[in-house]
Enzyme design. Structure first.
Site, PDB file in Angstrom:
ATOM      1  N   ARG A 175      77.120  36.160  41.228  1.00  0.00           N
ATOM      2  CA  ARG A 175      76.037  35.198  41.430  1.00  0.00           C
ATOM      3  C   ARG A 175      74.719  35.934  41.692  1.00  0.00           C
ATOM      4  O   ARG A 175      73.662  35.508  41.234  1.00  0.00           O
ATOM      5  CB  ARG A 175      76.369  34.258  42.584  1.00  0.00           C
ATOM      6  N   CYS A 233      72.227  33.439  51.531  1.00  0.00           N
ATOM      7  CA  CYS A 233      73.420  33.206  50.719  1.00  0.00           C
ATOM      8  C   CYS A 233      73.108  32.071  49.767  1.00  0.00           C
ATOM      9  O   CYS A 233      72.008  31.993  49.238  1.00  0.00           O
ATOM     10  CB  CYS A 233      74.622  32.906  51.610  1.00  0.00           C
TER      11      CYS A 233
END
Length: 278
Positions: A175, A233
């Protein structure tokens, strides 16, 4: 005080005079809801806390898990029996992310005696301790949250720290690189941020690595001897787990609570792709 506690030490504390308040924060990204699992079996005396409803505000421009309204958060903590002077232990049933979110929020709002059960529910049952299906009715606590007791970053602060210090991206490496993005509108990372998946802070049993090992890891990633490290995050949940790992290592850290879910929803914010920070 260490920010984590072992199952054996928790069992001893629960049998003592200064019994901690237990919070069960079972949560998984995308579900299923944690309450049914809680009702099927939890640590004796633990109160269920709903991460989406009580540890976050509704999704919006501030991300998928914005910081909760302090009135809502405070009411949930008091209803669970949390007072300013009572020790608190939080746990979940998975990766430790939900528990870390509750730990960080309590610290951010001024509670000074809160720990995470290392290894969560699995560590408790692996040690042979029993679960309960009884839902407790604790005496209400008196905890009054005060925002700002530990480090918090907004988008501009995170961008600045990525340029002038160290900003860690706690998401999976794919990611970070932008190879995949299953949730948010854009893949990639904040320019200058360093990839540091929080899953690499624990062993195969979900227990945190030793403090010295964690300190070595974060130093190799660029953590300074002095100053604060930043963490983000996807939506401010797994990032709290990395802040917890940094705390175990003795490294102060600030959380960018909006994280990638806020950053990537603003088309004016730059996006970097690939394995390198820039």
């Amino acid at each position: 005080m260490k920010p984590i506690i072992s199952a054996s030490d928790l069992a001893s504390d629960l049998a003592g005079a200064a019994r901690p308040v237990l919070l069960d924060v079972r949560w998984q990204l995308g579900g299923p809801p944690g309450r049914p699992a809680y009702e099927a079996g939890h640590l004796p005396g633990a109160v269920y806390v709903d991460l989406d409803a009580e540890l976050a505000a509704p999704p919006g421009p501030g991300g998928r898990h914005p910081l909760p309204d302090l009135a809502v958060f405070g009411a949930a903590m008091r209803g669970a029996g949390v007072s300013a002077d009572t020790p608190v232990v939080v746990y979940d049933g998975g990766l430790g992310w939900g528990a870390a979110r509750a730990w960080w929020l309590l610290r951010w709002t001024g509670h000074t005696d809160v720990r995470v059960l290392d290894g969560g529910l699995a560590a408790w049952t692996a040690a042979g301790y029993e679960l309960s299906e009884e839902t407790p009715s604790p005496e209400p606590g008196d905890f009054a949250p005060r925002a700002g007791e530990v480090g918090l970053l907004d988008a501009d602060g995170a961008a600045a720290l990525a340029r002038s210090g160290l900003l860690l991206d706690a998401r999976a490496a794919e990611r970070y690189r932008g190879d995949v993005e299953p949730i948010d509108p854009v893949g990639g990372h904040i320019p200058g941020a360093v990839s540091a998946p929080t899953t690499e802070n624990v062993d195969e049993d979900g227990l945190f690595l030793p403090a010295r090992t964690l300190a070595t890891r974060f130093t190799a990633l660029g953590a300074p001897e002095e100053g604060v490290v930043g963490v983000y995050c996807g939506s401010g949940v797994s990032g709290a787990h990395e802040v917890l790992a940094l705390a175990i290592a003795g490294i102060p850290a600030a959380l960018y609570a909006g994280s990638w879910s806020e950053w990537s929803n603003d088309p004016t914010r730059p996006v970097a792709k690939g394995p390198d920070p820039e």
